[in-house]
Design an enzyme around this catalytic site. Structure first.
Site, PDB file in Angstrom:
ATOM      1  N   HIS A 129      73.574   2.475 -49.734  1.00 22.86           N
ATOM      2  CA  HIS A 129      73.305   3.784 -50.325  1.00 22.86           C
ATOM      3  C   HIS A 129      74.593   4.529 -50.663  1.00 22.86           C
ATOM      4  O   HIS A 129      75.703   4.070 -50.386  1.00 22.86           O
ATOM      5  CB  HIS A 129      72.410   4.622 -49.408  1.00 22.86           C
ATOM      6  CG  HIS A 129      72.950   4.914 -48.040  1.00 22.86           C
ATOM      7  ND1 HIS A 129      74.113   5.637 -47.809  1.00 22.86           N
ATOM      8  CD2 HIS A 129      72.476   4.615 -46.805  1.00 22.86           C
ATOM      9  CE1 HIS A 129      74.315   5.763 -46.511  1.00 22.86           C
ATOM     10  NE2 HIS A 129      73.336   5.134 -45.876  1.00 22.86           N
ATOM     11  N   CYS A 137      73.562   1.444 -41.881  1.00 24.51           N
ATOM     12  CA  CYS A 137      73.533   1.120 -43.304  1.00 24.51           C
ATOM     13  C   CYS A 137      74.948   0.906 -43.834  1.00 24.51           C
ATOM     14  O   CYS A 137      75.935   1.117 -43.136  1.00 24.51           O
ATOM     15  CB  CYS A 137      72.853   2.242 -44.087  1.00 24.51           C
ATOM     16  SG  CYS A 137      71.114   2.522 -43.621  1.00 24.51           S
TER      17      CYS A 137
END
Length: 220
Positions: A129, A137
């Site tokens: 992201h 992440c």
């Protein structure tokens, strides 16, 4: 309403910003906007490589992006809440794109994959992201994710069923893996290495399957 329908305007605005320069740079390499994509992530080097398929079907490196941050250390993600970024072989389809992400734009890696499910690993919503914060992440920053997301979406909408993302602890050449022999993850990384080697040799993502809770790599 799914994520693609719900946040399309943000992705469209990003594409409008980055597409002209992407098309110019792709053309300079003999590549096409909307061509099939493949990605490799290297934790220790903090890099994401974005490859596109050429006219001969072999993939060419288009860009290498610095990873702004990821959480945890080297080694796979095994359980919910361990704050580890995953390592392994993943496939991303159109439904895994999230143009309405809280972190600008994102796509879900698809953790847990078949290997991780077979081994009882837990967790979900592991993303690549924008922004520069991470809880398990890979955060790329907003400028980079706009290019990555735009090319990924274009490939999927032009007919690529899903693109593959191979996430490695480091570049798995023979010397680097041998130097990690004392790591508790050496055996796991040794399972990943044939996938790394196959792409290095063929410039096409290899076939990945899971047998007896282990990765098995085959050509094609």
């Amino acid at each position: 309403m799914n994520a693609v329908e719900g946040g399309g305007s943000r992705a469209q605005q990003a594409a409008a910003r980055v597409r002209p320069a992407l098309q110019r740079d792709l053309a300079a390499l003999g590549l096409e906007y909307g061509g099939a994509v493949f990605m490799r992530i290297f934790k220790r080097e903090a890099e994401l490589e974005l490859w596109l398929a050429g006219k001969d079907g072999r993939y060419q490196l288009f860009r290498t992006y610095p990873i702004c941050t990821f959480s945890g250390g080297l080694g796979p993600k095994r359980r919910q809440g361990d704050r580890q970024a995953p390592e392994g072989f993943y496939r991303v389809g159109l439904g895994q794109l999230n143009p309405a992400s809280s972190y600008h734009l994102s796509f879900n890696l698809g953790y847990p994959n078949a290997y991780e499910r077979a081994n009882g690993y837990t967790g979900d919503f592991l993303m690549v992201h924008g922004s520069c914060v991470s809880i398990g992440c890979y955060a790329m920053g907003d400028a980079a994710i706009e290019e990555i997301y735009t090319l990924a979406e274009a490939a999927l909408r032009q007919g690529q069923a899903a693109f593959e993302v191979h996430a490695f602890p480091f570049r798995l050449d023979d010397a680097a893996l041998a130097a990690a022999r004392a790591s508790p993850w050496f055996d796991f990384w040794s399972e990943l290495k044939p996938g790394y080697d196959a792409f290095e040799r063929e410039r096409q993502p290899p076939r990945v399957r899971v047998e007896n809770k282990r990765y098995r790599i085959g050509e094609g």
